[in-house]
Structures are given as C-alpha cells and as structure tokens.
Design a protein around this motif. Structure first.
Motif, short mmCIF file in Angstrom:
data_model
loop_
_atom_site.label_atom_id
_atom_site.label_comp_id
_atom_site.label_asym_id
_atom_site.label_seq_id
_atom_site.Cartn_x
_atom_site.Cartn_y
_atom_site.Cartn_z
N ASP A 1 0.83 -1.21 0.00
CA ASP A 1 0.00 0.00 0.00
C ASP A 1 0.86 1.26 0.00
N LEU B 1 -12.30 1.17 -4.30
CA LEU B 1 -12.26 0.82 -2.88
C LEU B 1 -10.78 0.72 -2.50
N LEU B 2 -10.29 1.73 -1.78
CA LEU B 2 -8.87 1.83 -1.47
C LEU B 2 -8.62 1.55 0.00
N LYS C 1 -10.73 -4.61 2.30
CA LYS C 1 -11.28 -4.42 0.95
C LYS C 1 -11.73 -5.74 0.32
N SER C 2 -10.85 -6.73 0.35
CA SER C 2 -11.18 -8.02 -0.27
C SER C 2 -12.34 -8.69 0.44
N ASP D 1 -10.55 -7.24 -7.93
CA ASP D 1 -9.76 -7.15 -6.71
C ASP D 1 -8.28 -7.09 -7.07
N GLU D 2 -7.71 -5.88 -7.00
CA GLU D 2 -6.32 -5.62 -7.39
C GLU D 2 -5.98 -6.27 -8.73
N THR E 1 -10.45 -2.57 -6.51
CA THR E 1 -9.47 -2.24 -5.48
C THR E 1 -8.10 -2.16 -6.15
#
Length: 672
Positions: free
Chosen positions: A180, A385-386, A393-394, A510-511, A542
């Motif tokens: 992050d 969504l950070l 988040k996940s 998701d990422e 995310t």
C-alpha cells in the motif's frame, strides 16, 4: 570494503558493456550498457519481459550472461569463481512479498537465520538487528510469524534480512509491488536513510512509474534494450511534446470527446472526468489549440498544459522511436471499443444503485475485519475501494459477491440481496479475484471456452464473445498460447475477458493490475473506461496504484475495516488541501542533501515532508507565512526552487491513513 577496480572505469559499483542474454528465441538483454556509481539509488523501469530481472540477477552473480562484459566492484564476472568473490558485498531481495523469508519463522528468527547464513558474530548480529528493527518499526512484532505480517511489513522484514550483513550493493527486484502507498513511502524513506548511513548503493527495479522520482538515476527498458538513461528530470525532456488536460463533465460528451481524440492522438488517457492528451512535437499554445479544435462544440472546462510524467514520456518514447509494435508485445491492444458492434443492444439500464452496502460487517473470531461499511454505487460508475493491506477491501468484495456471508448488515448487488441471491443474480456479476482467475495450464482459447461453458453460453454466443475478448484484450495472435506463457498485462486482460464473457451488469475487480507493468495497466484501464461509458457496466475495483485511483469516478477509503473517506478524487484532494494545506515541491541542487532537507523540515514542524529522490514534498497550510520558515530552516542548504504542485491520490491516501495511524498510536500510548 572499498570499491576497487580491476579494469573498467575506476570507482564504479556496476559497469555493463554490450550485455546479452538469450532464453531460446527470446532476447532478454540486447546489448545493455549500464554504469552505477557509489551511493546512488539506480532504478530500472520497463514492462514485463523488458529484461530488468535478468539484468539484476546477472549483477547479483546468480545468472550467467551470454556475451558482453559485466564488472561489479571492478571484478569481471566471467566465471562462477568471480561471482563468488563479490557475493559477500551484495544483498539480493527477489521479487514477491516475502519471497526471501520463511513464513513459519518469527520476525526475529528470520533475521537470526540470515545473520547466521552471513556468518555474523553474536555481537554483530545483536547490534545490527536492534538498529534495523528500530529503523523499520518492527520492534513490537519481533515474535510475530512472518506469514501473519501485512505486505508492507513483509517487505520491511525482507529489507532487514537483505541488509543484515551490511552489503555495499543492495539489489531489489520490484520490492514494493502489492504494497500500500503508506508502506511504500515508508519503505523508500527507510531505504534512503539506511543507504546514506551505511554508504550503500542500490540497484532497483519497479513496476511503479511514480517511484522513479525517488531514484537518483533511471534506465527505461523495453524488449531487452535500454531506451533512455539519466536522472528523472532529464528523461522527462527526451520526448517531444506536452500534456494537455481538459475536463468534460457530461458523460455522453466525454465518450464523444474520447472518440474524437483517439482518432487524432495516439496517446491519451481518461482520469475520471479529466482527459489527458499527449500532443507530439508541439509547444503549449499550439498543443492547446490543436486539442480545442478537435473538441469544438463540446462543453469543456479547466483546460491547461501540464508537465509530462515519466510514464507519459516512456510511452511517447516507445511510439516516437517505433519500438512498440502494437498488441504483439502486450503493450498496446488495438484501440477498439470494449463494446461489440451491437453494443447498443447490450447497454445496461439504470435501475437504481447497482451496488449497495449498508452497515456491512464481518468478524473472524475476535477479529473484526469489516466494521459497518456503507456506500452506494450507481449504474455505470467506476468505484474505487482503497485501503492499506488488511484494511478489509477483499472481505467486502467477497461479501458483496456472495462468496462470504456477512456477520451483520446488508449487501445488495443489481437489486438483489446477496445472502439470498440465486444463480440468476450471480449471472449478472463478473468477478476477477486477486489470487485466482485463470487456469495457467490451459491455452487462451481453452480458458475462454471454459468460462463460456460455466455461464451456459450457446455455441453462437461463445463464438461472438471469443472474437470480442481477443480484440478487446489484444490477444488474437495468442489464442493457442498457454495462459502461463503470457506477460502479466496480457494475462490480466484475458482474466478480465473471462469475467466479462456473460456480459455482467456489475464487475468486481480485486487488485486486477498488481504486478502489471505501466503499459499493460494503461491498456487495461482503457478497456474499463469503455465498459463503463459505452456498456454502462458498473465497476468496483481495489488497487494499490494510486495513479489508477485517479481513473475512478468515486472512491471509498477504508482503514481498519471502516470507511473513513467517501467522495470523488477531486473532492478528496480538496478536503486534504483545506485540512493540511497546499503541496509544494522543493528541488534540491545536490541529491545527497535531500534526506537532510527532510530532517530539517520535520524538525521545524513540517511533519508532512517526504523524500522523492532529489526532491522533497511538503504540505503548507498557509504558504505566505510558512514559506519564509521553510527558507529559514534550509538557509545553509542549496535549494534550486520551490514550486506548488498538484495533490495526487497518493498524497491524499498517505495524509488520511497517517493521521489515523497516529491517532491509534496515541490511543495505545505509543510514540507515533
């Protein structure tokens, strides 16, 4: 041990001349020339397959090159014996979170193990370990198993284990991928301080273009060649042209604006409502006029000319020097619409919010992973969504997709409660997970057909969607290739295509671009924009790439399982500016003095001061009164200039999360 020379340029830590390395038919290093001087942080930047890792492994003495000369500390690495002579002065940190660590060992046990490998005495190990634990703020976690650390903490521990024997050259292969922004900024600050204290040189590769500003010099790599080398500011001047930024607030007009601009300008991107266009070989006046003429008749606001970022320059150099060959290298798929020719028939209707979270909570035993999270996402919006590693988040995504049940609260997607949603509503959702999306031992076409079968598509529908995915992802030349053989950027676009094969109304990502190079990320986001604007697909994503957060229409920032900020990127920046001040950038004449500038500013009460290579960023609530204080604190240091700078989403993220972390530390009675 001092740098010695046995040939080559005196005093160089690394010197490569005409370095070649081939893997079968693939040329990983194609005549690489490189010089790394003592005490500098040298960065290697480029897409997947550019040759960065091969070069780092060669310098570390763990990979033999095929041709050319490579000297490290003046020693010619032409044999295993020669490589062994320099390895005690090198620290290598491989790519991947905690890849050089042992999951079942504690923080302290990992450090002790690496100290033993390096034959340190008990006294050396004890003193160095305590100093490094303090520097990285890992003291409190010395008994925690490595596998239970966050991504940022794993990387800090990996750095400690790499530095425990005090190498003179540290080699870091994408050390902050998946970490992050707060942890990334802290990592680079720690590294710069330790390198200065110990006189260590660093050779680093990174997938984050914005990190280049933290390096003294960089090389841009592509297809095994070095495209350009120099300090980041020099490289920014190498591409002919400038950036024109304009804002188009009407969605329908924005789609039309993108269509027009794409026809005339090969390099542009959409950041929320903002359009950023790279205009080749033009000054600011000419470039602005050219863009405005192209967009004549559309309602625009806030048109301005900006300094190109390094990512803009990198892509421009690839185009201008004709090194990019389209989708075949995974860099640029064909600029086709994400919607197929009959996209109008598949535009999703606006029937209220597409995603709703209402006091959503989830506990695991005594641990509250998600704590009363609420937000709403309208149809067709790109919602970010950070949050830091472990923010929740996940877990939120897994509850909204029905993979995980909620402990409390409600989650609705496409009008249905996900606790009771059956197969019908699940068919309206696409999900691209952080860990698993593809079968790597299947070909591209086999993966697509598998997903088509899972969603019950007819043979005709499958054939149509295969064509769409191959064009959208730039995968037409790779249909029979194994998914495992694709560069990460192409692999992620294939995963996106599989998640979209049934034309979902809502897409969860998701990422999705973790580990993807800058070119691949930009192409990926071009597809997401078209899906959102043309097919009205709602996208919840995310990401740890704060430059990607700029693409979102709206953002919710999570911290410790809670939503702590919820607004558009522009509004979040405005909020931080009102609370903490405007961002200023200090250009330091001598890069070696930049860490001292940060220390002076922080000592003078400017706690936000942060290091960016030869530059320093600081937030000033009242510039008129505080700039004289800045000058007074730095009066004996050489500052070339101090300029206002746009706040970025990384600045926003770091400010909010750092403030919350400080409040938590204060509540625990700790030193923030």
């Amino acid at each position: 041990m001092p740098v010695v020379s046995q040939g080559g340029a005196p005093g160089l830590v690394v010197e490569a001349k005409s370095l070649f390395k081939r893997y079968g038919a693939s040329l990983a290093m194609d005549g690489i020339d490189l010089q790394v001087h003592p005490g500098e942080i040298y960065g290697l930047i480029g897409p997947d397959g550019a040759g960065k890792s091969s070069l780092l492994k060669s310098v570390a003495g763990v990979l033999a090159h095929d041709a050319g000369d490579l000297r490290v500390f003046g020693c010619l690495l032409d044999s295993e014996r020669a490589c062994e002579q320099v390895k005690d002065r090198i620290g290598l940190m491989p790519q991947g979170l905690g890849q050089n660590l042992y999951g079942d060992l504690s923080v302290e046990e990992n450090i002790d193990y690496f100290g033993g490998l390096r034959l340190l005495t008990d006294e050396q190990l004890s003193s160095r370990k305590e100093a490094l634990l303090r520097s990285t703020r890992l003291e409190r976690f010395r008994d925690r198993p490595m596998k239970n650390l966050s991504g940022g903490m794993k990387q800090k521990l990996g750095l400690v284990c790499t530095l425990i024997h005090e190498p003179k050259l540290v080699i870091l292969d994408e050390p902050t991928t998946g970490v992050d922004p707060v942890s990334r900024r802290e990592f680079w600050s720690i590294l710069a301080r330790l390198l200065k204290e110990k006189g260590i040189t660093a050779l680093v590769s990174t997938a984050y273009m914005d990190e280049a500003s933290r390096f003294h010099r960089v090389s841009l790599m592509h297809a095994g060649k070095i495209l350009a080398s120099g300090d980041p500011e020099q490289i920014k001047t190498m591409a002919s042209g400038c950036i024109v930024s304009t804002v188009c607030q009407d969605t329908a007009q924005q789609v039309e604006a993108v269509r027009r601009l794409s026809a005339q300008f090969p390099q542009m991107e959409v950041l929320g409502q903002e359009l950023r266009i790279f205009v080749d070989a033009a000054d600011s006046v000419e470039a602005t006029a050219h863009v405005q003429q192209c967009l004549q008749g559309l309602a625009l606001s806030a048109t301005e000319v900006l300094e190109p970022e390094l990512e803009d320059v990198f892509i421009a150099l690839l185009r201008q020097r004709k090194l990019s060959n389209g989708a075949s290298d995974g860099a640029h798929p064909e600029n086709t619409s994400a919607a197929s020719n009959d996209s109008a028939l598949h535009r999703h209707a606006d029937n209220g919010p597409a995603i709703e979270a209402e006091n959503l909570s989830r506990t695991f035993g005594e641990f509250k992973a998600v704590d009363q999270v609420s937000f709403s996402v309208p149809q067709g919006e790109i919602f970010g969504l950070l949050g830091a590693n472990g923010a929740g988040k996940s877990t939120v995504i897994k509850m909204l997709t029905g993979i995980l049940s909620q402990t409390d609260g409600k989650g609705r997607v496409a009008g249905a409660d996900m606790r009771t949603a059956g197969r019908q509503i699940r068919e309206r959702i696409g999900y691209m997970s952080q860990a698993f999306s593809l079968y790597l031992d299947l070909t591209v076409l086999e993966n697509i057909r598998l997903y088509a079968g899972i969603y019950g598509l007819t043979r005709k529908q499958t054939a149509e969607r295969i064509d769409w995915i191959l064009d959208m992802a730039g995968l037409r030349p790779f249909g029979k290739a194994l998914a495992a053989s694709l560069p990460m950027g192409l692999r992620q676009r294939l995963a996106l295509g599989c998640a979209l094969i049934h034309r979902p109304q809502v897409l969860f990502l998701d990422e999705p671009t973790s580990g993807v190079d800058p070119l691949g990320r930009r192409a990926f986001w071009e597809v997401l924009f078209r899906l959102s604007r043309e097919e009205n697909v709602t996208i919840l994503v995310t990401t740890h790439y704060m430059s990607e957060a700029e693409h979102c229409d709206h953002i919710a920032l999570m911290y410790a399982g809670r939503v702590v900020a919820d607004a558009s990127p522009d509004q979040l920046k405005l909020n931080v500016a009102q609370e903490a001040g405007n961002l200023y950038e200090l250009h330091v004449v001598q890069a070696a003095q930049a860490p001292q500038v940060v220390e002076r500013l922080q000592g003078a009460g400017f706690g936000s001061a942060a290091l960016f290579g030869a530059r320093v960023h600081v937030l000033l609530p009242d510039p008129e009164q505080e700039l004289p204080r800045v000058h007074a604190a730095l009066q004996d240091l050489e500052i070339q200039k101090i300029l206002p700078k746009r706040l970025s989403m990384e600045d926003v993220f770091v400010h909010i999360v750092t403030k919350l972390e400080a409040a938590d530390a204060k509540a625990r009675g700790e030193q923030a």
